[in-house]
Design an enzyme around this catalytic site. Structure first.
Site, PDB file in Angstrom:
ATOM      1  N   LYS A 263      62.008  22.316  34.650  1.00 51.09           N
ATOM      2  CA  LYS A 263      61.145  22.663  35.789  1.00 51.09           C
ATOM      3  C   LYS A 263      60.284  23.890  35.411  1.00 51.09           C
ATOM      4  CE  LYS A 263      64.476  20.418  38.699  1.00 51.09           C
ATOM      5  NZ  LYS A 263      65.114  20.260  39.989  1.00 51.09           N
TER       6      LYS A 263
ATOM      7  N   GLU B  14      60.033  16.635  43.387  1.00 49.07           N
ATOM      8  CA  GLU B  14      59.282  17.875  43.637  1.00 49.07           C
ATOM      9  C   GLU B  14      57.777  17.635  43.498  1.00 49.07           C
ATOM     10  OE1 GLU B  14      61.542  20.226  40.853  1.00 49.07           O
ATOM     11  OE2 GLU B  14      63.278  20.024  42.168  1.00 49.07           O
TER      12      GLU B  14
ATOM     13  N   GLU C  69      67.462  10.076  41.629  1.00 50.72           N
ATOM     14  CA  GLU C  69      67.758  11.458  42.007  1.00 50.72           C
ATOM     15  C   GLU C  69      67.717  11.574  43.526  1.00 50.72           C
ATOM     16  OE1 GLU C  69      66.780  14.248  38.398  1.00 50.72           O
ATOM     17  OE2 GLU C  69      65.214  14.321  39.901  1.00 50.72           O
TER      18      GLU C  69
HETATM   19  P1  13P Z   1      69.663  19.960  39.344  1.00 55.66           P
HETATM   20  O1  13P Z   1      70.477  19.394  38.199  1.00 55.66           O
HETATM   21  O2  13P Z   1      69.363  21.404  39.214  1.00 55.66           O
HETATM   22  O3  13P Z   1      70.252  19.569  40.675  1.00 55.66           O
HETATM   23  O4  13P Z   1      68.218  19.223  39.274  1.00 55.66           O
HETATM   24  C1  13P Z   1      68.160  17.855  39.146  1.00 55.66           C
HETATM   25  C2  13P Z   1      66.752  17.469  38.855  1.00 55.66           C
HETATM   26  O5  13P Z   1      65.883  17.569  39.703  1.00 55.66           O
HETATM   27  C3  13P Z   1      66.433  16.996  37.498  1.00 55.66           C
HETATM   28  O6  13P Z   1      65.173  16.439  37.441  1.00 55.66           O
END
Ligand code: 13P
Length: 254
Positions: A11, A100, A170
């Site tokens: 990210k 996101e 996800e």
């Molecule tokens: P987390 O593993 O921090 O929950 O994030 C998952 C994610 O959005 C991977 O693309």
């Protein structure tokens, strides 16, 4: 058999120096401890670090992915980059349609289908993300939401092109919250996704396509998740920012 795949989505974390340090650390652990039979490894740093990361992993078992692409090859699209530009710096994968991106940048599944098409045309493997919000799950709309995301996101993608597509489930409510879907909940959705792929592309493709789980995957829960019949690895956020945790997750994916 499907080879498992574990991808780290950094990210918007790590500046260039920090990214180079983390890639170098992951590269070292992989060189010393990784066995070829284990999962395919992809690391997705920020766009700023892609070129340098791709150079650092040359000749290793680590591959580099982008977190997004624009669907056009080039043009007046300030702030964007294309699949062709990524392939020119040896980036091999791209996350498409992360929740996101959908939430903060208004990306739609229709747009994702164009991005996947563009990625595929450059030989870049798309990690196409689908998943429901908490509200959608609580109102039991999750299957419907995911079916729409698959139908729209894969529109126009041919059977041949599907060999360059990986799907990531996800659940939005499990991202960065510490709440993981139970392995049964995740398996149920993964089986549903595989059935949808079979309906559209046939059994040969649904048997080989990889479906990753993402959402609060940690070294402690990865093994159980990855042992489910239809879970072929993970898309890892927070835990991918620590080389040792990320590698433990990779090891859980044998
Ligand atoms: P987390 O593993 O921090 O929950 O994030 C998952 C994610 O959005 C991977 O693309």
């Amino acid at each position: 058999m499907r080879r498992k795949l574990v991808a780290g989505n950094w990210k918007m974390h790590k500046n260039l120096t920090e990214s180079q340090a983390l890639i170098t650390e992951i590269r070292g652990i992989v060189r010393d401890e990784f066995r070829k039979s284990q999962a395919e490894i992809v690391v997705c740093p920020t766009a700023l670090a892609l070129a340098s990361a791709a150079k650092l992993v040359e000749g290793t078992d680590v591959q580099i992915g982008a977190q997004n692409i624009h669907e056009a090859i080039e043009g007046a699209f300030t702030g964007e980059w294309s699949a062709q530009m990524l392939s020119s710096i040896s980036v091999t994968h791209a996350i498409i349609g992360h929740s996101e991106r959908r939430q903060y940048f208004n990306e739609t599944s229709k747009q994702c289908s164009l991005k996947i098409k563009s990625a595929v045309s450059e030989g870049i493997t798309s990690l196409y993300c689908v998943g429901e919000t908490l509200e959608e799950r609580e109102s039991e709309k999750h299957f419907e939401v995911i079916e729409d995301q698959l139908n729209e996101g894969l529109e126009g993608i041919t059977a041949d092109e599907m060999s360059n597509v990986v799907i990531a489930y996800e659940p939005v409510w499990a991202i960065g919250t510490g709440k993981t879907a139970s392995s049964d909940q995740a398996q149920e959705v993964h089986a549903f996704i595989r059935a949808q792929v079979e309906k559209k592309y046939g059994k040969a493709i649904s048997d080989t396509i990889r479906i990753l789980y993402g959402g609060s995957v940690k070294p402690g829960n990865a093994g159980e998740l990855f042992s489910q019949a239809d879970i072929d690895g993970g898309l890892i956020g927070g835990a991918s920012l620590k080389a040792r945790d990320f590698f433990e997750i990779i090891q859980a994916a044998v």
